[in-house]
Design an enzyme around this catalytic site. Sequence first.
Site, PDB file in Angstrom:
ATOM      1  N   ASN A 108       0.842  -1.126   0.022  1.00  0.00           N
ATOM      2  CA  ASN A 108       0.098   0.030  -0.064  1.00  0.00           C
ATOM      3  C   ASN A 108       0.794   1.340   0.056  1.00  0.00           C
ATOM      4  O   ASN A 108       2.121   1.404  -0.290  1.00  0.00           O
ATOM      5  CB  ASN A 108      -1.090  -0.004   1.219  1.00  0.00           C
ATOM      6  CG  ASN A 108      -2.270   0.430   0.669  1.00  0.00           C
ATOM      7  OD1 ASN A 108      -2.392   1.682   0.276  1.00  0.00           O
ATOM      8  ND2 ASN A 108      -3.380  -0.284   0.702  1.00  0.00           N
ATOM      9  N   ARG A 109       0.396   2.458   0.382  1.00  0.00           N
ATOM     10  CA  ARG A 109       0.998   3.633   0.231  1.00  0.00           C
ATOM     11  C   ARG A 109       1.834   4.397   1.508  1.00  0.00           C
ATOM     12  O   ARG A 109       1.102   4.129   2.522  1.00  0.00           O
ATOM     13  CB  ARG A 109      -0.288   4.564  -0.310  1.00  0.00           C
ATOM     14  CG  ARG A 109      -0.624   4.386  -1.816  1.00  0.00           C
ATOM     15  CD  ARG A 109      -2.114   5.123  -1.986  1.00  0.00           C
ATOM     16  NE  ARG A 109      -2.331   4.741  -3.360  1.00  0.00           N
ATOM     17  CZ  ARG A 109      -3.157   3.834  -3.759  1.00  0.00           C
ATOM     18  NH1 ARG A 109      -3.760   3.138  -2.716  1.00  0.00           N
ATOM     19  NH2 ARG A 109      -3.664   3.763  -5.064  1.00  0.00           N
ATOM     20  N   HIS A 134       3.261   0.304  -2.933  1.00  0.00           N
ATOM     21  CA  HIS A 134       3.757  -1.263  -2.940  1.00  0.00           C
ATOM     22  C   HIS A 134       5.239  -1.451  -3.157  1.00  0.00           C
ATOM     23  O   HIS A 134       5.753  -2.546  -3.934  1.00  0.00           O
ATOM     24  CB  HIS A 134       2.998  -1.774  -4.261  1.00  0.00           C
ATOM     25  CG  HIS A 134       1.471  -1.842  -3.974  1.00  0.00           C
ATOM     26  ND1 HIS A 134       0.952  -2.089  -2.757  1.00  0.00           N
ATOM     27  CD2 HIS A 134       0.398  -1.874  -4.762  1.00  0.00           C
ATOM     28  CE1 HIS A 134      -0.515  -2.218  -2.694  1.00  0.00           C
ATOM     29  NE2 HIS A 134      -0.636  -2.043  -4.044  1.00  0.00           N
ATOM     30  N   HIS A 205      -1.144  -9.793  -3.867  1.00  0.00           N
ATOM     31  CA  HIS A 205      -1.909  -8.670  -4.806  1.00  0.00           C
ATOM     32  C   HIS A 205      -2.753  -9.420  -5.825  1.00  0.00           C
ATOM     33  O   HIS A 205      -2.903  -8.962  -6.796  1.00  0.00           O
ATOM     34  CB  HIS A 205      -1.102  -7.677  -5.345  1.00  0.00           C
ATOM     35  CG  HIS A 205      -1.886  -6.284  -5.470  1.00  0.00           C
ATOM     36  ND1 HIS A 205      -3.301  -6.156  -6.292  1.00  0.00           N
ATOM     37  CD2 HIS A 205      -1.670  -5.102  -4.835  1.00  0.00           C
ATOM     38  CE1 HIS A 205      -3.447  -4.944  -6.339  1.00  0.00           C
ATOM     39  NE2 HIS A 205      -2.517  -4.261  -5.637  1.00  0.00           N
ATOM     40  N   TYR A 207      -5.870 -10.529  -8.040  1.00  0.00           N
ATOM     41  CA  TYR A 207      -7.044 -10.085  -8.340  1.00  0.00           C
ATOM     42  C   TYR A 207      -7.895 -11.171  -8.699  1.00  0.00           C
ATOM     43  O   TYR A 207      -7.895 -11.988  -9.527  1.00  0.00           O
ATOM     44  CB  TYR A 207      -6.933  -9.345  -9.806  1.00  0.00           C
ATOM     45  CG  TYR A 207      -6.196  -7.925  -9.793  1.00  0.00           C
ATOM     46  CD1 TYR A 207      -6.892  -6.693  -9.868  1.00  0.00           C
ATOM     47  CD2 TYR A 207      -4.839  -7.915  -9.334  1.00  0.00           C
ATOM     48  CE1 TYR A 207      -6.307  -5.645 -10.034  1.00  0.00           C
ATOM     49  CE2 TYR A 207      -4.287  -6.437  -9.303  1.00  0.00           C
ATOM     50  CZ  TYR A 207      -5.065  -5.306  -9.712  1.00  0.00           C
ATOM     51  OH  TYR A 207      -4.392  -3.992  -9.526  1.00  0.00           O
ATOM     52  N   ASP A 271     -10.953   1.310  -2.612  1.00  0.00           N
ATOM     53  CA  ASP A 271      -9.675   1.712  -2.425  1.00  0.00           C
ATOM     54  C   ASP A 271      -9.154   1.771  -1.259  1.00  0.00           C
ATOM     55  O   ASP A 271      -8.554   2.736  -0.973  1.00  0.00           O
ATOM     56  CB  ASP A 271      -8.794   2.139  -3.613  1.00  0.00           C
ATOM     57  CG  ASP A 271      -7.462   1.761  -3.934  1.00  0.00           C
ATOM     58  OD1 ASP A 271      -7.047   0.539  -3.119  1.00  0.00           O
ATOM     59  OD2 ASP A 271      -6.665   2.291  -4.764  1.00  0.00           O
ATOM     60  N   GLN A 312      -7.379  -4.419   2.557  1.00  0.00           N
ATOM     61  CA  GLN A 312      -7.719  -3.347   1.835  1.00  0.00           C
ATOM     62  C   GLN A 312      -8.533  -4.009   0.434  1.00  0.00           C
ATOM     63  O   GLN A 312      -8.367  -5.060  -0.290  1.00  0.00           O
ATOM     64  CB  GLN A 312      -6.327  -3.173   0.794  1.00  0.00           C
ATOM     65  CG  GLN A 312      -6.662  -2.004  -0.193  1.00  0.00           C
ATOM     66  CD  GLN A 312      -6.363  -0.632   0.603  1.00  0.00           C
ATOM     67  OE1 GLN A 312      -6.116  -0.552   1.654  1.00  0.00           O
ATOM     68  NE2 GLN A 312      -6.575   0.596  -0.240  1.00  0.00           N
ATOM     69  N   GLU A 340      -6.703  -7.560  -0.018  1.00  0.00           N
ATOM     70  CA  GLU A 340      -4.937  -7.673   0.554  1.00  0.00           C
ATOM     71  C   GLU A 340      -5.112  -7.473   2.014  1.00  0.00           C
ATOM     72  O   GLU A 340      -5.424  -6.400   2.336  1.00  0.00           O
ATOM     73  CB  GLU A 340      -4.282  -6.417  -0.132  1.00  0.00           C
ATOM     74  CG  GLU A 340      -4.422  -6.244  -1.810  1.00  0.00           C
ATOM     75  CD  GLU A 340      -4.383  -4.932  -2.183  1.00  0.00           C
ATOM     76  OE1 GLU A 340      -3.176  -4.382  -2.248  1.00  0.00           O
ATOM     77  OE2 GLU A 340      -5.195  -4.459  -2.723  1.00  0.00           O
TER      78      GLU A 340
END
Length: 376
Positions: A108-109, A134, A205, A207, A271, A312, A340
């Site tokens: 993440n950020r 990431h 991660h 999907y 998100d 997440q 996540e």
Amino acid sequence: MRKFYKISHYVIMGFLAYLGVNCTNPAPTFMNKSSFGFLQNGQEVYRYTLNNSNGMSVSITDFGATIVAIEVPDRDGATKNVVLGYDHIQPYLDGTPYFGSTIGRYANRIREGRFELDGESYQLSVNDGDHHLHGGSEGFDNVLWTLRDYSNEYLEFSYLSADGEMGYPGNLDVRVRFSLTQENELRMDYWAQTDASTPVNLTNHAYFNLSGEVEQGIFNHQLQLMASAYTPVDEGLIPTGEITEVEQTLFDFRTEQSIGERLQAQPSGYDHNFVLDSDGLKNQDGLHLAAKLTDLLSGRQLEVWTTEPGIQFYSGNFLDGTLKLGDSKPISKHGALCLETQHFPNSPNEPAFPSTILHPGEEFRSSTIYGFKVVL
């Protein structure tokens, strides 16, 4: 006869060596190992596939310790891949939005890629507008891992992240073990040690589209999150530092909700980090149930169990049809979603959030399970 046996033996051994087979430690029969292509430096990348007796298989490549396929049956026994991925290395080298990759050092950020630790300021790689995402431009998703260990049930990969890589302090020894059980569970166990204090936040991660048909999107999926709170974000998708109750908001997924209906009400999508309830259902290993995802058409259901405090939910907002799968199907907006497991975004700059700092002499440990079922 004895002389002929010796000649034949050496001929066979030489032929196996020519094929690249390790004659002293042959590959186990449970696992399919195949070439996944080559890096620009000529180094070969491999794909490893684990199978169980229930028709489930998981394929992982050592590039990014990346899940490239999870094949599971639906209510009629038809098996499809329920994650986004490719069958060769080139799309990953060209760049994907982290399809199935192991993420680190920090999932993440982190705001502006900056944090302070032990009185020193650190500047990380900035790769998401003004922010660090990431692990940076060359995160763990973009390096070749080493197959460190394996058995009939698991693959364990390792990577040594050098001091200063992407701006992080300390040499970080990282391992991730992927285990496939007879209960149709894919378990991921993460471990790390460092020789200098550093932030660590690891995840996968993947999907998911449980229909196995990306063109259908995730609109027929139902989602439940065991979270009574979430962390609101600013325009840069960085948490504001608040922890807000989900009750009477569009972030309340404590009971199953139609993702299609929620996306109509929340057109910008999701998100966001959800704060998992610590008093929820736990399994025998102490992992707590974090999420349930169900595709009503196929009957496939995913349960996510974890030791992490957050998850997440990303609804594939930035997928725009530019990328295509191997069958040329475009991956459009909301074609798949991510769940996540993690510590909270920007935690190094938010003292009230659970700490993500790993110190020398400590061990980082985290576990997450993707468990698959069929509902009728």
